[in-house]
Design an enzyme around this catalytic site. Structure first.
Site, PDB file in Angstrom:
ATOM      1  N   PRO A   1       0.791  -1.220   0.000  1.00 42.46           N
ATOM      2  CA  PRO A   1       0.000   0.000   0.000  1.00 42.46           C
ATOM      3  C   PRO A   1       0.826   1.274   0.000  1.00 42.46           C
ATOM      4  O   PRO A   1       1.748   1.442   0.794  1.00 42.46           O
ATOM      5  CB  PRO A   1      -0.822  -0.099   1.286  1.00 42.46           C
ATOM      6  N   GLU A   2       0.471   2.151  -0.902  1.00 43.84           N
ATOM      7  CA  GLU A   2       1.005   3.497  -0.932  1.00 43.84           C
ATOM      8  C   GLU A   2      -0.130   4.426  -0.493  1.00 43.84           C
ATOM      9  O   GLU A   2      -1.171   3.954  -0.043  1.00 43.84           O
ATOM     10  CB  GLU A   2       1.498   3.833  -2.346  1.00 43.84           C
TER      11      GLU A   2
ATOM     12  N   LYS B   1       2.098   6.662   4.605  1.00 48.16           N
ATOM     13  CA  LYS B   1       1.608   5.303   4.337  1.00 48.16           C
ATOM     14  C   LYS B   1       1.197   4.589   5.611  1.00 48.16           C
ATOM     15  O   LYS B   1       1.051   3.376   5.614  1.00 48.16           O
ATOM     16  CB  LYS B   1       2.693   4.493   3.619  1.00 48.16           C
TER      17      LYS B   1
ATOM     18  N   HIS C   1      -1.662 -15.648   9.159  1.00 44.45           N
ATOM     19  CA  HIS C   1      -1.169 -14.293   8.911  1.00 44.45           C
ATOM     20  C   HIS C   1      -2.050 -13.190   9.456  1.00 44.45           C
ATOM     21  O   HIS C   1      -1.893 -12.036   9.076  1.00 44.45           O
ATOM     22  CB  HIS C   1      -0.911 -14.054   7.417  1.00 44.45           C
TER      23      HIS C   1
ATOM     24  N   ARG D   1       3.344 -11.298   4.514  1.00 48.70           N
ATOM     25  CA  ARG D   1       4.799 -11.347   4.673  1.00 48.70           C
ATOM     26  C   ARG D   1       5.256 -10.943   6.065  1.00 48.70           C
ATOM     27  O   ARG D   1       6.390 -11.219   6.434  1.00 48.70           O
ATOM     28  CB  ARG D   1       5.477 -10.471   3.609  1.00 48.70           C
TER      29      ARG D   1
ATOM     30  N   ARG E   1      15.402  -1.020  -6.882  1.00 44.34           N
ATOM     31  CA  ARG E   1      13.974  -1.186  -7.112  1.00 44.34           C
ATOM     32  C   ARG E   1      13.669  -0.943  -8.573  1.00 44.34           C
ATOM     33  O   ARG E   1      14.314  -0.130  -9.244  1.00 44.34           O
ATOM     34  CB  ARG E   1      13.183  -0.210  -6.240  1.00 44.34           C
TER      35      ARG E   1
END
Length: 305
Positions: A2-3, A61, A99, A124, A276
DNA sequence: CGTTCAACCTGGGCGC
DNA sequence: TGCGCCCAGGTTGAAC
């Protein structure tokens, strides 16, 4: 993952929690890495159980849930959640039972359709959960740590904070101290729409280009919020009530290496900057002073003497 | 000051 | 099927 647009969409989906009271807090299967949850889960639970959610705000964020002061006269506290790559803030069922990192059970309310719980799910597990008092919140999410929000960023902000930097502009836009909320997807999309080569050193960007970048950034981020963010794969970002975002359909360069530029047809290129991926159109996006080829509705121009 | 690398993690996709 | 490798929306700290 997410941005800014995704986190803002999550935030909007959580606004209905304002006024609700926390019944219980659980950290299921918490393999509490020291850096991911702070303080320890039990301490967090003890400090927020029984409190009322006073606000849900966004800082760059990060999602920040404000819990009102307790009846015992304790001051308010703030639960800051940073989703990082795969975190989801949900009032719906999570994608898997695995998770689930945090569950906040809410005191039931008679209102129809009201949420029963808040869930932070993170495949993650790179996301962070932190409980702050007022001073800590300022230190972690204040001006020293985060630049102006992307939705309101101005050319002055960018020029003053980045104008002296020799870094490539795409890498610089990811610096949260310069602008808060822009990530890898939106940095690429902003620079395509502003027609700037992502490798351009900030020092070589002139005032008119900073204006273009700031104008495009505000408009593009707002447009992405209207489309509820970008969902790339199936097991990816969702809104708080478990719907996919729609802005990915409007991506012009991100993840499109080898595909034709939607403006000029040239193949989109993928390079690596600061470890990146960066995607851009080598025809539409030029370094200042270099000729811009036809096809983007922009006249060619040459460097001034 | 800036860049590079490694870490933190899980899991999908691909080539063999 | 399985294995090994690369890749992923983010951030941080160490080394150079």
């Amino acid at each position: 993952m997410p941005e800014l647009p995704e986190v803002e969409t999550m935030r909007r989906g959580l606004e209905g929690l304002v006024g609700r009271r926390v019944a219980a807090v659980a950290f299921p299967r918490s393999r509490v890495r020291p850096s991911s949850v702070e303080p320890r889960p039990l301490a967090i639970a003890r400090r927020i159980e029984g409190r009322t959610i006073a606000a849900v705000v966004r800082r760059g964020k990060r999602l920040v849930i404000e819990l009102a002061g307790s009846t015992r006269g304790e001051p308010p506290v703030w639960l800051a959640i940073e989703p990082r790559m795969t975190g989801l803030a949900l009032v719906a069922d999570p994608p898997t039972r695995e998770h689930v990192r945090l569950v906040i059970e809410l005191v039931p309310t008679p209102a129809r359709g009201a949420a029963t719980r808040f869930v932070f799910w993170d495949r993650r597990g790179l996301g962070t959960i932190r409980l702050f008092d007022a001073m800590e919140l300022e230190a972690a999410c204040g001006m020293a740590k985060l630049g102006p929000d992307g939705l309101g960023v101005t050319a002055d902000d960018l020029a003053s904070r980045l104008g002296g930097s020799r870094r490539g502009v795409k890498v610089a836009l990811l610096d949260q101290r310069a602008v808060a909320g822009i990530g890898n997807i939106y940095a690429a999309e902003i620079l395509h729409r502003a027609r700037i080569d992502p490798r351009t050193p900030c020092v070589r960007i002139r005032r008119d280009a900073w204006e273009r970048i700031a104008d495009v950034a505000r408009a593009l981020l707002a447009e992405a919020v209207r489309h509820e963010g970008s969902s790339l794969g199936d097991d990816t970002y969702r809104t708080a009530d478990n719907r996919f975002g729609r802005f990915q359909r409007r991506h012009r360069v991100y993840g499109r290496a080898g595909e034709p530029c939607k403006a000029c047809g040239t193949a989109i290129v993928r390079i690596v900057q600061a470890q990146r991926a960066t995607f851009f159109c080598p025809s539409c996006q030029r370094r200042p002073g270099r000729a811009i080829t036809a096809g983007c509705g922009v006249a060619s121009r040459t460097r001034l003497p």
